[in-house]
Design a protein around this motif. Sequence first.
Motif, PDB file in Angstrom:
ATOM      1  N   ALA A   1       0.826  -1.209   0.000  1.00  0.00           N
ATOM      2  CA  ALA A   1       0.000   0.000   0.000  1.00  0.00           C
ATOM      3  C   ALA A   1       0.859   1.256   0.000  1.00  0.00           C
ATOM      4  O   ALA A   1       0.532   2.253  -0.650  1.00  0.00           O
ATOM      5  CB  ALA A   1      -0.931  -0.009   1.215  1.00  0.00           C
ATOM      6  N   LEU A   2       1.994   1.204   0.734  1.00  0.00           N
ATOM      7  CA  LEU A   2       2.859   2.386   0.808  1.00  0.00           C
ATOM      8  C   LEU A   2       3.483   2.707  -0.542  1.00  0.00           C
ATOM      9  O   LEU A   2       3.675   3.873  -0.885  1.00  0.00           O
ATOM     10  CB  LEU A   2       3.976   2.155   1.833  1.00  0.00           C
ATOM     11  CG  LEU A   2       3.617   2.319   3.301  1.00  0.00           C
ATOM     12  CD1 LEU A   2       4.800   1.931   4.162  1.00  0.00           C
ATOM     13  CD2 LEU A   2       3.207   3.745   3.605  1.00  0.00           C
ATOM     14  N   THR A   3       3.835   1.670  -1.307  1.00  0.00           N
ATOM     15  CA  THR A   3       4.554   1.908  -2.560  1.00  0.00           C
ATOM     16  C   THR A   3       3.610   1.955  -3.754  1.00  0.00           C
ATOM     17  O   THR A   3       4.065   2.042  -4.890  1.00  0.00           O
ATOM     18  CB  THR A   3       5.593   0.803  -2.810  1.00  0.00           C
ATOM     19  OG1 THR A   3       4.932  -0.454  -2.729  1.00  0.00           O
ATOM     20  CG2 THR A   3       6.694   0.857  -1.796  1.00  0.00           C
ATOM     21  N   LEU A   4       2.301   1.895  -3.497  1.00  0.00           N
ATOM     22  CA  LEU A   4       1.331   1.856  -4.587  1.00  0.00           C
ATOM     23  C   LEU A   4       1.470   3.095  -5.475  1.00  0.00           C
ATOM     24  O   LEU A   4       1.395   4.223  -5.001  1.00  0.00           O
ATOM     25  CB  LEU A   4      -0.075   1.789  -3.978  1.00  0.00           C
ATOM     26  CG  LEU A   4      -1.236   1.552  -4.931  1.00  0.00           C
ATOM     27  CD1 LEU A   4      -1.004   0.287  -5.712  1.00  0.00           C
ATOM     28  CD2 LEU A   4      -2.524   1.463  -4.142  1.00  0.00           C
ATOM     29  N   GLY A   5       1.686   2.853  -6.756  1.00  0.00           N
ATOM     30  CA  GLY A   5       1.784   3.960  -7.699  1.00  0.00           C
ATOM     31  C   GLY A   5       3.143   4.618  -7.757  1.00  0.00           C
ATOM     32  O   GLY A   5       3.291   5.666  -8.373  1.00  0.00           O
ATOM     33  N   SER A   6       4.147   4.010  -7.127  1.00  0.00           N
ATOM     34  CA  SER A   6       5.468   4.624  -7.151  1.00  0.00           C
ATOM     35  C   SER A   6       6.249   4.133  -8.372  1.00  0.00           C
ATOM     36  O   SER A   6       5.888   3.138  -8.986  1.00  0.00           O
ATOM     37  CB  SER A   6       6.237   4.253  -5.895  1.00  0.00           C
ATOM     38  OG  SER A   6       6.642   2.913  -5.955  1.00  0.00           O
ATOM     39  N   ARG A   7       7.311   4.875  -8.701  1.00  0.00           N
ATOM     40  CA  ARG A   7       8.261   4.334  -9.659  1.00  0.00           C
ATOM     41  C   ARG A   7       9.020   3.221  -8.941  1.00  0.00           C
ATOM     42  O   ARG A   7       9.024   3.152  -7.735  1.00  0.00           O
ATOM     43  CB  ARG A   7       9.232   5.431 -10.104  1.00  0.00           C
ATOM     44  CG  ARG A   7       8.540   6.679 -10.624  1.00  0.00           C
ATOM     45  CD  ARG A   7       9.560   7.663 -11.135  1.00  0.00           C
ATOM     46  NE  ARG A   7      10.417   8.168 -10.074  1.00  0.00           N
ATOM     47  CZ  ARG A   7      10.218   9.318  -9.444  1.00  0.00           C
ATOM     48  NH1 ARG A   7       9.227  10.091  -9.774  1.00  0.00           N
ATOM     49  NH2 ARG A   7      11.050   9.727  -8.500  1.00  0.00           N
ATOM     50  N   ARG A   8       9.699   2.348  -9.659  1.00  0.00           N
ATOM     51  CA  ARG A   8      10.463   1.211  -9.131  1.00  0.00           C
ATOM     52  C   ARG A   8       9.812   0.587  -7.886  1.00  0.00           C
ATOM     53  O   ARG A   8      10.418   0.445  -6.827  1.00  0.00           O
ATOM     54  CB  ARG A   8      11.918   1.579  -8.840  1.00  0.00           C
ATOM     55  CG  ARG A   8      12.170   2.957  -8.294  1.00  0.00           C
ATOM     56  CD  ARG A   8      13.589   3.146  -7.837  1.00  0.00           C
ATOM     57  NE  ARG A   8      13.591   4.041  -6.710  1.00  0.00           N
ATOM     58  CZ  ARG A   8      13.818   5.345  -6.812  1.00  0.00           C
ATOM     59  NH1 ARG A   8      14.099   5.877  -7.952  1.00  0.00           N
ATOM     60  NH2 ARG A   8      13.787   6.105  -5.731  1.00  0.00           N
TER      61      ARG A   8
ATOM     62  N   LEU B   1      11.734  -1.276  -4.222  1.00  0.00           N
ATOM     63  CA  LEU B   1      11.491  -0.393  -3.090  1.00  0.00           C
ATOM     64  C   LEU B   1      10.685  -1.135  -2.026  1.00  0.00           C
ATOM     65  O   LEU B   1      10.984  -1.056  -0.823  1.00  0.00           O
ATOM     66  CB  LEU B   1      10.730   0.842  -3.584  1.00  0.00           C
ATOM     67  CG  LEU B   1      10.388   1.867  -2.533  1.00  0.00           C
ATOM     68  CD1 LEU B   1      11.651   2.445  -1.958  1.00  0.00           C
ATOM     69  CD2 LEU B   1       9.550   2.965  -3.133  1.00  0.00           C
TER      70      LEU B   1
ATOM     71  N   GLN C   1      -3.747   7.676   1.500  1.00  0.00           N
ATOM     72  CA  GLN C   1      -2.807   8.604   0.856  1.00  0.00           C
ATOM     73  C   GLN C   1      -2.753   8.352  -0.642  1.00  0.00           C
ATOM     74  O   GLN C   1      -2.670   9.275  -1.447  1.00  0.00           O
ATOM     75  CB  GLN C   1      -1.392   8.449   1.433  1.00  0.00           C
ATOM     76  CG  GLN C   1      -1.288   8.445   2.931  1.00  0.00           C
ATOM     77  CD  GLN C   1      -1.803   9.712   3.547  1.00  0.00           C
ATOM     78  OE1 GLN C   1      -1.934  10.718   2.866  1.00  0.00           O
ATOM     79  NE2 GLN C   1      -2.126   9.668   4.825  1.00  0.00           N
ATOM     80  N   ALA C   2      -2.799   7.054  -1.012  1.00  0.00           N
ATOM     81  CA  ALA C   2      -2.678   6.708  -2.426  1.00  0.00           C
ATOM     82  C   ALA C   2      -3.896   7.181  -3.215  1.00  0.00           C
ATOM     83  O   ALA C   2      -3.784   7.559  -4.373  1.00  0.00           O
ATOM     84  CB  ALA C   2      -2.492   5.201  -2.577  1.00  0.00           C
TER      85      ALA C   2
END
Lengths: 221, 244
Positions: A150-157, A161, A218-219
């Motif tokens: 959930a924290l990295t949802l929609g992030s690059r790489r 990560l 947040q996402a």
Amino acid sequence: MNALVLIMRREIRLALRQIGESAIIVLFFVLAAVLFPFGVGPEPNMLARIAPGVVWVTALLAAMLSFERLFTPDFEDGSLEQLALGPAPLEMIALAKAAAHWLTTGLPLMIAAPLIAVLYRLPDAGYGALMTTMALGTPTISLIGTVGAALTLGSRRGGVLLSLLVIPLIVPVLIFGTAAIDAAIGGIPVRQHLMLMGGFLLGALVLTPLATAAALRQALE
Amino acid sequence: MIQQYANPARFNRLAATLMPWFAWPAGVLIAVGLYFALFNSPPDYQQGDTVRIMYVHVPSAWMALFVYTSMAISSAVGLIWKHPLAHLSAQAAAPIGACFTFVCLLTGSLWGKPMWGTWWVWDARLTSVLILFFLYLGFMALQNAFDDPARGERSAAILAIIGFINVPIIKFSVDWWNTLHQPASVVKISGPAIHSSMLIPLFVMGVGFTLYFCALLLLRMKTLMLARRARGMSMAQLHQQASE
């Protein structure tokens, strides 16, 4: 509660329609574990010695591969937003996602674990502890990994990560998981290790849905 | 009071006023502390002069935990009250904390070689500090991983709060497990187990490090704010050029 069951049923149905995704995680687990005897040599005593650690580490790494897809498809096609708009609280959705992840990834890993233990000639006394620690540890991993996803949802790489975030948080499970198996082989009581792992599971069960839901908010903001 | 300093200009003025009050005492205290640590404190009866590593190692370890705690608190403030400077403060603190953690691990390793005969052991204290270092790195990586910087700082803030669980584990690791690392000897209910000739330079260094961190934090927050403004201005310029 109804929502929990409904979302879990949806997730499992989706996973069953793409059974290959779960299968490939288990395949990676077995393959990665098979690599070690080539690396460290096939000496049986040493393999038996490192068996608990190898099973646990490779199971962790295999699980890491599965988290990236946990929310991404739903996020991209908008169904995550639909779920969030619905009456079910996001915490419930997070819990359902983690439970479904465990059923489709953690459970297969757990079933494959004794197979690897056999290849490594794990002493017979270790199997009970192996299955118990897997049963307590893999749901914890699913819960913590859900937070990372959930924290990295929609992030690059995203994938790398995610591993960077989740692996440090999972170390205690690994430590006590292997310690319990080692203790069982050595004939020492395993109770304290198992109780700690049970504690981790209960703590994660309570806290991670809150963190996952906060991250999802947040996402989606 | 806190909301008042949400205004960047007002914060900048406050930072400019406070900066010398942190920076100068930090420099003086670290210089005095180092003098006492290196020349004017007794060598340990067992460890000899190697004990002097302590005067850098222990304050960096304190700072590693202190900075993480401050980062977790400002992250929580940022998420709860949406204070605009809170995320900035966490963002500014993270590399400083990572450096303190690195110095702590490095000096610990240099100290471990002559004393324990090894650069590294996998005991609870060392491992949990190593995890703290990875948490710092993860925080910074997550912050920079999104196209939308606001999303990055909020996600990283949640991670900082989750990772706070590691701070008490580090603190109590030497009590909960039998470790090669020595147990707490400064902050104890029965009073410190270190003689005052060593304790005083240690505290001087500790306070010096804390003030140094405060000065650096203000400086970095100011820099980050300027960088953000510069980015905003160049974006505006591009926008203008595109519309012409």
